[in-house]
Design a protein around this motif. Sequence first.
Motif, PDB file in Angstrom:
ATOM      1  N   ILE A   1      -2.554   0.379  -3.972  1.00  0.00           N
ATOM      2  CA  ILE A   1      -3.374   1.172  -3.049  1.00  0.00           C
ATOM      3  C   ILE A   1      -4.614   0.378  -2.629  1.00  0.00           C
ATOM      4  O   ILE A   1      -5.022   0.397  -1.476  1.00  0.00           O
ATOM      5  CB  ILE A   1      -3.756   2.529  -3.695  1.00  0.00           C
TER       6      ILE A   1
ATOM      7  N   PRO B   1       0.356   1.264  -9.115  1.00  0.00           N
ATOM      8  CA  PRO B   1      -0.058   2.050  -7.935  1.00  0.00           C
ATOM      9  C   PRO B   1      -1.518   1.833  -7.548  1.00  0.00           C
ATOM     10  O   PRO B   1      -1.837   1.744  -6.373  1.00  0.00           O
ATOM     11  CB  PRO B   1       0.201   3.497  -8.342  1.00  0.00           C
ATOM     12  N   VAL B   2      -2.400   1.703  -8.560  1.00  0.00           N
ATOM     13  CA  VAL B   2      -3.826   1.517  -8.257  1.00  0.00           C
ATOM     14  C   VAL B   2      -4.037   0.202  -7.524  1.00  0.00           C
ATOM     15  O   VAL B   2      -4.698   0.134  -6.486  1.00  0.00           O
ATOM     16  CB  VAL B   2      -4.669   1.566  -9.556  1.00  0.00           C
TER      17      VAL B   2
ATOM     18  N   ARG C   1       2.919  13.667 -11.950  1.00  0.00           N
ATOM     19  CA  ARG C   1       2.088  13.449 -10.751  1.00  0.00           C
ATOM     20  C   ARG C   1       2.663  14.218  -9.568  1.00  0.00           C
ATOM     21  O   ARG C   1       1.951  14.849  -8.799  1.00  0.00           O
ATOM     22  CB  ARG C   1       2.034  11.954 -10.388  1.00  0.00           C
TER      23      ARG C   1
ATOM     24  N   ILE D   1       1.261   4.424  -2.516  1.00  0.00           N
ATOM     25  CA  ILE D   1       1.133   5.847  -2.143  1.00  0.00           C
ATOM     26  C   ILE D   1       2.340   6.627  -2.663  1.00  0.00           C
ATOM     27  O   ILE D   1       2.199   7.704  -3.257  1.00  0.00           O
ATOM     28  CB  ILE D   1       1.061   6.029  -0.607  1.00  0.00           C
TER      29      ILE D   1
ATOM     30  N   LEU E   1      -2.581   7.435 -12.957  1.00  0.00           N
ATOM     31  CA  LEU E   1      -2.222   6.242 -12.195  1.00  0.00           C
ATOM     32  C   LEU E   1      -2.531   4.996 -13.016  1.00  0.00           C
ATOM     33  O   LEU E   1      -1.996   3.934 -12.775  1.00  0.00           O
ATOM     34  CB  LEU E   1      -3.015   6.182 -10.878  1.00  0.00           C
TER      35      LEU E   1
ATOM     36  N   LYS F   1       4.282   5.931  -5.086  1.00  0.00           N
ATOM     37  CA  LYS F   1       4.236   6.054  -6.545  1.00  0.00           C
ATOM     38  C   LYS F   1       3.179   7.073  -6.983  1.00  0.00           C
ATOM     39  O   LYS F   1       3.379   7.808  -7.946  1.00  0.00           O
ATOM     40  CB  LYS F   1       3.992   4.690  -7.186  1.00  0.00           C
ATOM     41  N   SER F   2       2.052   7.109  -6.261  1.00  0.00           N
ATOM     42  CA  SER F   2       1.032   8.102  -6.634  1.00  0.00           C
ATOM     43  C   SER F   2       1.558   9.521  -6.415  1.00  0.00           C
ATOM     44  O   SER F   2       1.142  10.454  -7.078  1.00  0.00           O
ATOM     45  CB  SER F   2      -0.256   7.873  -5.826  1.00  0.00           C
TER      46      SER F   2
ATOM     47  N   LYS G   1       0.838  -1.208   0.000  1.00  0.00           N
ATOM     48  CA  LYS G   1       0.000   0.000   0.000  1.00  0.00           C
ATOM     49  C   LYS G   1       0.871   1.256   0.000  1.00  0.00           C
ATOM     50  O   LYS G   1       0.636   2.198  -0.745  1.00  0.00           O
ATOM     51  CB  LYS G   1      -0.876  -0.007   1.248  1.00  0.00           C
ATOM     52  N   GLU G   2       1.876   1.232   0.874  1.00  0.00           N
ATOM     53  CA  GLU G   2       2.740   2.418   0.996  1.00  0.00           C
ATOM     54  C   GLU G   2       3.541   2.661  -0.284  1.00  0.00           C
ATOM     55  O   GLU G   2       3.809   3.805  -0.646  1.00  0.00           O
ATOM     56  CB  GLU G   2       3.669   2.262   2.208  1.00  0.00           C
TER      57      GLU G   2
END
Lengths: 414, 236
Positions: free
Chosen positions: A412, A408-409, B88, A314, B61, A316-317, A310-311
């Motif tokens: 997350i 990333p999607v 981004r 984040i 994304l 990467k986002s 998850k991190e």
Amino acid sequence: MRFYELFIAFKYLKANLRQSIIITIAITIGVALIIWIPSINLSFFGDLIDKSVSSAPNITITKELDTFKRNKSSFDLFFADRTLLLKDQVQTRKRNIKSYKQIMNQVKHVEQIEAMAPFVSEQGFIIKAAEERGAQVRGIIPELETKVVDIEKDIIRGGIKNLGINDIVIGVTLAEKLNAEVGDRVTVTGPRGISRNLKVIGIISTGLRSKDEFQVYVSLKSGQQVFDLGNDVNGIGIKIKDIYEANKVAAELREITGLNVDSWMEDNKQILDQINRFKLIIVFINFLIIFSAASSITSVFIMLIASKAKEIGILKSMGAKNHSVMAIFIIQALFLSLLAYVLGIICAKLLLMWYASLIAQAGETFLTSEVPVFRISPQYAVLAFFYSTVTSILASVIPSYQAAKLNPVEAINA
Amino acid sequence: MHSGAEKTLIKMENINKIYKGVQPVHALKDINLTIRKGEFLTIVGPSGSGKSTMMHVLGLLDTPTSGKLHYIGQETSKWNEKQKAEFRNKEIGFIFQAHLLLPEFTALENVLMPYYISRKTNSKMKDRAKEILMLVGLSDKLYSKPPQLSGGQNQRVAIARALMNNPSVVFADEPTGALDQQTSADIYNLFRKINSEENMTFIIVTHERNLAQKADRIIEIVDGKIIRDEIMSSYN
């Protein structure tokens, strides 16, 4: 912040202390074993080689009897069922060199040669009162011999420089067995029954059992008399500049003189072969250690990265690039491996000290009468460094690459 | 209402997104949409309608299966991962439903993270992060870590983080979904304040009618298609 990967990597190391400790322990054990096991053996064999090399000439020129050379196989067949003594007597005959000064002149231009000394070396008996012991009697010219072999460093009592025609220097164990001390008189007897009464002027201790128990030094003249050699010698001892060139120099000398030339490397072939065999086993052991440590690092990293999916998403986002995500995990692996390397060296040193104390309790080994100095082998310390860094980087690259490639999607939503 | 809302920021042309699999899912169907700078826009629709997919595609994304996405006049389909990541970092702020903060880092460090990732060195940025945290009402929680904060506080840290690099657009996916009514209202007001003061574009994905009605423009998606694109009466 120029290198935010470092900042994140160290935060993760601290936050995931348990995983960090597991990885560090795995690598530390690997490093300690990779250094410790070879260091014990290389210290032991290295010590043996050092002692052997420093207590004998690097190269020895002797002479084989022509008939013996030509008919070596028939000699072997002939003596196969005879007594050892008889065989020795024939071998004694084959070693005489009449014109040693001429040979020394012939080879003195060879660049590697540092010093030369003629000698006689035969088996004889040393007698003191009721005690009688077999010994290797070496007749030498002390001022030449000490340039070829550093005997003086092994002198524990008395000296050898002033070895005269009526003097003898004996090994420490032999001295104990004969109950002889500096100033005492002993009798040396050769195989032909010729004896000389000599005064002990020095005691040597080389640390090598074979030398300390059986070696005695007399003057060249005394040796020639006891062994009935006239003005002949058995050989010429040579010291060279680079001892690892011994085989090459020996071949050159063989070419020049046509005589039998032996190098310390050939004389200690068994020990050197043993070292090489041992190195082969070590390669195998190291492979197993590296493989098991690498597996544990990889599995810990796979778990760590899974828990951080998850991190990673984040980061990467927010614009963290793939190579930065990889760097975050590889930096952790690299740091832990460097830490583990230092700890591994310390552990290896402690293990060596512990092993040395075990040996010290015994006081001797089966080939040496002294406990060797156990040192960390530099070549294996370097190998362990590469092992710890390369293994941990490689073991972390695959999971880190997978982390970097995370969508990333998906990360997350994981 | 917004004087700066005249420039085109985002343009979607025939965007399709199909998730491959045993049963392919056509999540976005021929989407055409233009979003101007400074807009305060909500995307509404039932669960599974494709609104989150649209936000992910808009936020670079996720990649559309076909169609073109323009950002400030630039076509993005040829951008590589590195270019998208840089864009981004510079131009987009994300706020997710679950706050998605980094639990090992303090509130201040979490807010500074987009700035750290930009690799810029500006000693004033720490002050900016503190100011933003003050703006979201967390000036006394600078050094608290996410597990020490409430849900609403964490969401405000996430908002502060999205604003850190002063992006052109902020995407918020159900930003108040997990929060109580009062906190939701506070957060909406905060978005509004920043939108009007900084002329920052806000695109909020929500299924809360109340929140949606307060936007300047509502886009409704059903089954991957835009069925309504309405500019509210208060918006000029």
